[in-house]
Design a protein around this motif. Structure first.
Motif, PDB file in Angstrom:
ATOM      1  N   GLY A   1      96.189  17.286  52.726  1.00  0.00           N
ATOM      2  CA  GLY A   1      96.326  18.635  52.173  1.00  0.00           C
ATOM      3  C   GLY A   1      97.228  18.751  50.967  1.00  0.00           C
ATOM      4  N   ILE A   2      97.041  19.848  50.241  1.00  0.00           N
ATOM      5  CA  ILE A   2      97.854  20.070  49.040  1.00  0.00           C
ATOM      6  C   ILE A   2      99.092  20.891  49.421  1.00  0.00           C
ATOM      7  CG2 ILE A   2      95.923  19.904  47.402  1.00  0.00           C
ATOM      8  CD1 ILE A   2      95.853  23.008  47.380  1.00  0.00           C
ATOM      9  N   GLN A   3     100.173  20.626  48.703  1.00  0.00           N
ATOM     10  CA  GLN A   3     101.436  21.310  49.010  1.00  0.00           C
ATOM     11  C   GLN A   3     101.318  22.825  48.831  1.00  0.00           C
ATOM     12  OE1 GLN A   3     103.952  19.743  50.505  1.00  0.00           O
ATOM     13  NE2 GLN A   3     104.833  21.783  50.748  1.00  0.00           N
ATOM     14  N   GLU A   4     100.512  23.214  47.832  1.00  0.00           N
ATOM     15  CA  GLU A   4     100.360  24.646  47.545  1.00  0.00           C
ATOM     16  C   GLU A   4      99.874  25.428  48.775  1.00  0.00           C
ATOM     17  OE1 GLU A   4      98.268  24.698  43.805  1.00  0.00           O
ATOM     18  OE2 GLU A   4      97.813  26.838  44.051  1.00  0.00           O
ATOM     19  N   TYR A   5      98.945  24.875  49.515  1.00  0.00           N
ATOM     20  CA  TYR A   5      98.417  25.578  50.705  1.00  0.00           C
ATOM     21  C   TYR A   5      99.481  25.635  51.809  1.00  0.00           C
ATOM     22  CZ  TYR A   5      95.418  27.048  54.543  1.00  0.00           C
ATOM     23  OH  TYR A   5      94.883  27.743  55.618  1.00  0.00           O
ATOM     24  N   LYS A   6     100.246  24.539  51.924  1.00  0.00           N
ATOM     25  CA  LYS A   6     101.302  24.523  52.949  1.00  0.00           C
ATOM     26  C   LYS A   6     102.376  25.560  52.607  1.00  0.00           C
ATOM     27  CE  LYS A   6     101.605  19.771  52.963  1.00  0.00           C
ATOM     28  NZ  LYS A   6     102.185  18.526  53.467  1.00  0.00           N
TER      29      LYS A   6
ATOM     30  N   MET B   1      91.570  30.698  59.037  1.00  0.00           N
ATOM     31  CA  MET B   1      91.140  31.653  57.999  1.00  0.00           C
ATOM     32  C   MET B   1      89.820  32.330  58.407  1.00  0.00           C
ATOM     33  SD  MET B   1      93.504  30.779  55.828  1.00  0.00           S
ATOM     34  CE  MET B   1      93.087  31.750  54.390  1.00  0.00           C
ATOM     35  N   SER B   2      89.172  31.800  59.459  1.00  0.00           N
ATOM     36  CA  SER B   2      87.802  32.200  59.787  1.00  0.00           C
ATOM     37  C   SER B   2      87.634  33.685  60.069  1.00  0.00           C
ATOM     38  CB  SER B   2      87.311  31.411  61.008  1.00  0.00           C
ATOM     39  OG  SER B   2      87.129  30.075  60.660  1.00  0.00           O
ATOM     40  N   LYS B   3      88.402  34.198  61.017  1.00  0.00           N
ATOM     41  CA  LYS B   3      88.158  35.566  61.492  1.00  0.00           C
ATOM     42  C   LYS B   3      88.990  36.569  60.709  1.00  0.00           C
ATOM     43  CE  LYS B   3      86.447  32.970  64.787  1.00  0.00           C
ATOM     44  NZ  LYS B   3      85.416  32.887  65.755  1.00  0.00           N
ATOM     45  N   ALA B   4      90.213  36.189  60.363  1.00  0.00           N
ATOM     46  CA  ALA B   4      91.112  37.144  59.701  1.00  0.00           C
ATOM     47  C   ALA B   4      90.735  37.364  58.238  1.00  0.00           C
ATOM     48  CB  ALA B   4      92.548  36.646  59.804  1.00  0.00           C
ATOM     49  N   PHE B   5      89.952  36.445  57.648  1.00  0.00           N
ATOM     50  CA  PHE B   5      89.594  36.564  56.230  1.00  0.00           C
ATOM     51  C   PHE B   5      88.083  36.433  55.994  1.00  0.00           C
ATOM     52  CE2 PHE B   5      94.044  35.173  56.255  1.00  0.00           C
ATOM     53  CZ  PHE B   5      94.626  36.086  55.391  1.00  0.00           C
ATOM     54  N   ASN B   6      87.283  36.576  57.043  1.00  0.00           N
ATOM     55  CA  ASN B   6      85.821  36.419  56.919  1.00  0.00           C
ATOM     56  C   ASN B   6      85.450  35.081  56.270  1.00  0.00           C
ATOM     57  OD1 ASN B   6      85.537  38.991  57.911  1.00  0.00           O
ATOM     58  ND2 ASN B   6      84.909  39.940  55.980  1.00  0.00           N
ATOM     59  N   MET B   7      86.063  34.001  56.727  1.00  0.00           N
ATOM     60  CA  MET B   7      85.847  32.707  56.065  1.00  0.00           C
ATOM     61  C   MET B   7      85.385  31.625  57.049  1.00  0.00           C
ATOM     62  SD  MET B   7      89.105  32.830  53.463  1.00  0.00           S
ATOM     63  CE  MET B   7      88.907  31.229  52.699  1.00  0.00           C
ATOM     64  N   THR B   8      84.546  31.994  58.007  1.00  0.00           N
ATOM     65  CA  THR B   8      84.147  30.993  59.018  1.00  0.00           C
ATOM     66  C   THR B   8      83.532  29.725  58.405  1.00  0.00           C
ATOM     67  OG1 THR B   8      82.237  32.439  59.347  1.00  0.00           O
ATOM     68  CG2 THR B   8      83.828  32.380  61.116  1.00  0.00           C
ATOM     69  N   GLY B   9      82.606  29.911  57.481  1.00  0.00           N
ATOM     70  CA  GLY B   9      81.909  28.752  56.907  1.00  0.00           C
ATOM     71  C   GLY B   9      82.763  27.933  55.950  1.00  0.00           C
ATOM     72  N   TRP B  10      83.876  28.478  55.524  1.00  0.00           N
ATOM     73  CA  TRP B  10      84.709  27.773  54.549  1.00  0.00           C
ATOM     74  C   TRP B  10      85.476  26.622  55.181  1.00  0.00           C
ATOM     75  CZ3 TRP B  10      86.455  30.365  49.620  1.00  0.00           C
ATOM     76  CH2 TRP B  10      85.631  31.459  49.304  1.00  0.00           C
ATOM     77  N   ARG B  11      85.713  26.695  56.475  1.00  0.00           N
ATOM     78  CA  ARG B  11      86.419  25.698  57.272  1.00  0.00           C
ATOM     79  C   ARG B  11      87.841  25.447  56.772  1.00  0.00           C
ATOM     80  NH1 ARG B  11      85.313  26.939  60.674  1.00  0.00           N
ATOM     81  NH2 ARG B  11      85.806  25.126  61.954  1.00  0.00           N
ATOM     82  N   LEU B  12      88.711  26.351  57.114  1.00  0.00           N
ATOM     83  CA  LEU B  12      90.114  26.178  56.726  1.00  0.00           C
ATOM     84  C   LEU B  12      91.026  26.835  57.754  1.00  0.00           C
ATOM     85  CD1 LEU B  12      91.895  24.945  54.513  1.00  0.00           C
ATOM     86  CD2 LEU B  12      91.829  27.139  53.321  1.00  0.00           C
ATOM     87  N   ALA B  13      92.063  26.087  58.124  1.00  0.00           N
ATOM     88  CA  ALA B  13      93.050  26.578  59.089  1.00  0.00           C
ATOM     89  C   ALA B  13      94.355  25.841  58.810  1.00  0.00           C
ATOM     90  CB  ALA B  13      92.579  26.288  60.509  1.00  0.00           C
ATOM     91  N   PHE B  14      95.429  26.259  59.484  1.00  0.00           N
ATOM     92  CA  PHE B  14      96.654  25.448  59.407  1.00  0.00           C
ATOM     93  C   PHE B  14      97.351  25.417  60.749  1.00  0.00           C
ATOM     94  CE2 PHE B  14      98.135  29.685  58.041  1.00  0.00           C
ATOM     95  CZ  PHE B  14      99.286  29.861  58.787  1.00  0.00           C
ATOM     96  N   ILE B  15      98.064  24.323  60.951  1.00  0.00           N
ATOM     97  CA  ILE B  15      98.863  24.155  62.157  1.00  0.00           C
ATOM     98  C   ILE B  15     100.314  24.247  61.697  1.00  0.00           C
ATOM     99  CG2 ILE B  15      98.607  21.637  61.946  1.00  0.00           C
ATOM    100  CD1 ILE B  15      98.907  21.372  64.917  1.00  0.00           C
ATOM    101  N   ALA B  16     101.138  24.964  62.451  1.00  0.00           N
ATOM    102  CA  ALA B  16     102.546  25.111  62.069  1.00  0.00           C
ATOM    103  C   ALA B  16     103.404  25.048  63.315  1.00  0.00           C
ATOM    104  CB  ALA B  16     102.756  26.455  61.356  1.00  0.00           C
ATOM    105  N   GLY B  17     104.626  24.546  63.118  1.00  0.00           N
ATOM    106  CA  GLY B  17     105.564  24.521  64.242  1.00  0.00           C
ATOM    107  C   GLY B  17     106.288  23.200  64.334  1.00  0.00           C
ATOM    108  N   ASN B  18     106.429  22.706  65.560  1.00  0.00           N
ATOM    109  CA  ASN B  18     107.257  21.520  65.811  1.00  0.00           C
ATOM    110  C   ASN B  18     106.903  20.334  64.903  1.00  0.00           C
ATOM    111  OD1 ASN B  18     107.596  18.796  67.445  1.00  0.00           O
ATOM    112  ND2 ASN B  18     109.183  20.239  68.067  1.00  0.00           N
TER     113      ASN B  18
ATOM    114  N   ASP C   1     109.417  24.892  57.409  1.00  0.00           N
ATOM    115  CA  ASP C   1     109.530  23.966  56.283  1.00  0.00           C
ATOM    116  C   ASP C   1     108.131  23.492  55.885  1.00  0.00           C
ATOM    117  OD1 ASP C   1     109.929  21.940  54.491  1.00  0.00           O
ATOM    118  OD2 ASP C   1     111.525  20.954  55.649  1.00  0.00           O
ATOM    119  N   PRO C   2     107.643  23.957  54.706  1.00  0.00           N
ATOM    120  CA  PRO C   2     106.265  23.602  54.342  1.00  0.00           C
ATOM    121  C   PRO C   2     106.077  22.118  54.053  1.00  0.00           C
ATOM    122  CG  PRO C   2     107.312  24.906  52.590  1.00  0.00           C
ATOM    123  CD  PRO C   2     108.320  24.799  53.703  1.00  0.00           C
TER     124      PRO C   2
END
Ligand SMILES: Cc1ncc(COP(=O)(O)O)c(C=O)c1O
Length: 415
Positions: free
Chosen positions: A87-92, A254-271, A109-110
């Motif tokens: 992934g690119i830093q900008e998205y993080k 990003m699928s449901k909150a931004f109408n982007m199901t087919g775009w295939r994008l999500a992020f994992i955050a935390g530990n 911390d991104p």
């Protein structure tokens, strides 16, 4: 000859995790296939009649114009053409800023506490490979999205189901898990707002989860696919609860909150350790989402008002559905979040058929009323109706709702 050969040895080579030599030979018809067949039969018996699809789990609309435009521009830039790897830093950076702005989660911390994923489904599929050895256990809520459980089994692990019951607000009873299961448990999968129940978690419940995870040395995976779609109050992140980042991660889509199901994008955050191990598995599984899509994703994350507009639409549709269902005899309540309504299935129709399961009722609805729903029989008999039904604008939406009302009217349901 070719087919015979395939019969003789390829069939015998299939791995046990997908059924071994019996793979593809199972004659049991699964629920989604049954619904599809019932739909086809209903269409054939009623040519030209509109099927109202309340079964789909994805938005009926396009991504917003600013996001589409951003992709149009970014996909023409040579620097975006290659492998994106982890992934690119900008998205993080955009993800960390989004968590602060929308959920009040500060200090992610991104550089090491966020990673992108090609949708949340693959993230849920990969996480077990970072933790589950044969014999280890994942604790998984049911009914629910099955991916983490499926891959736990693929990795040789075991799945322990935590039923979501109405009397407990569709929150799992963590105090009911046997000690011998807890000893082997490594992952706890939760999903709030929940698919299919529409229930939201409370801060108190999330705090209990943190305590439970620490006491039993378990990693929490909170699936936040619907987290931003809440119908009352502010959205809640597991990571906003003290101690959450010591025990787990949250996966935002990003699928449901931004109408982007087919775009295939999500992020994992935390530990950080969990994120790092996920990155290890991911790096050995894919080469990242197209950078142009990640950049358009940054645009979306910087515009959470998109989700507000989407949420307003679902709230309007859901309240319409609640009214209609209640006047047809159901006990429907506005869900706390998501775009789903989860209602108890009736036992039958007065003077008509009896239903032994939600599946039977769902088949009846599609066959007799041409309304498609998703049945759940895991913890009581319920059907899920989604507010993502196809409608072009508010007038068309009102027309579809009136049609649902007409079709459900006059049924004397027995509960
Ligand atoms: C609870 C839940 N988690 C995850 C997903 C997968 O979403 P994505 O499109 O991000 O892979 C879905 C999709 O329906 C879902 O309902």
């Amino acid at each position: 000859m070719r087919e015979e050969l395939a019969e003789t040895y390829i069939q015998r080579l299939f791995a046990g995790r997908i059924g071994g030599s019996t793979y593809g030979k199972d004659t049991k018809i699964y629920k989604f296939e049954k619904i599809k067949r019932a739909k086809r039969a209903a269409l054939a018996a009623n040519p030209g009649v509109e099927i109202i699809d309340l079964g789909v789990g994805e938005p009926d609309e396009m991504a917003f114009p600013g996001v589409v435009k951003s992709l149009q521009q970014e996909c023409a830039r040579p620097e975006n053409r290659g492998y994106a790897d982890n992934g690119i830093q900008e998205y993080k950076d955009a993800a960390a800023a989004y968590m602060k702005k929308v959920y009040g989660v500060k200090g992610i911390d991104p550089a090491c506490e966020v990673l992108h994923s090609i949708g949340s489904k693959p993230a849920l599929a990969m996480l077990p490979y970072a933790f589950i050895d044969p014999g280890d256990v994942s604790l998984v809520t049911v009914p629910g999205y099955p991916i983490l459980a499926t891959h736990t089994k693929y990795a040789g692990g075991l799945v322990y189901h935590l039923p979501l019951e109405e009397k407990n607000g569709f929150l799992p009873r963590l105090d009911r898990i046997p000690a011998k299961v807890l000893k082997k448990a490594k992952l706890l999968y939760i999903n709030y707002p929940n698919n299919p129940t529409g229930a939201v978690a409370t801060k108190k419940f999330f705090a209990e989860v943190v305590e439970f995870a620490k006491a039993n040395k378990i990693v929490v995976v909170q699936d936040a696919a619907y987290a931003a779609l809440v119908h009352k109050g502010r959205p809640l992140s597991f990571l906003s609860v003290p101690g959450a980042r010591e025990v787990g991660v949250e996966i935002h889509s990003m699928s449901k909150a931004f109408n982007m199901t087919g775009w295939r994008l999500a992020f994992i955050a935390g530990n950080e350790r969990v994120v790092s191990a996920f990155g290890h598995i991911k790096d050995n599984s894919d080469s990242g989402q197209f950078k142009a899509i990640q950049k358009a994703g940054c645009h979306a994350l910087a515009h959470p008002e998109i989700t507000d507009a989407i949420g307003t639409k679902y709230k309007r549709r859901l309240s319409g559905l609640v009214k209609i269902l209640n006047s047809a005899g159901f006990k429907a309540k506005m869900p706390g979040g998501s775009f789903y309504l989860y209602v108890r299935a009736p036992k039958g129709v007065k003077g008509g058929p009896r239903f032994n399961s939600a599946e039977e009722f769902s088949e009846y609805l599609i066959r007799e009323k041409l309304i498609s729903t998703v049945p759940w029989d895991d913890a009581g008999a319920y059907v899920r109706l989604s507010a993502t039904f196809e409608a072009k604008g508010e007038r068309d939406e009102a027309r579809v709702l009136a049609e649902i009302n007409r079709r459900l009217g006059g049924m004397d349901l027995v509960f």
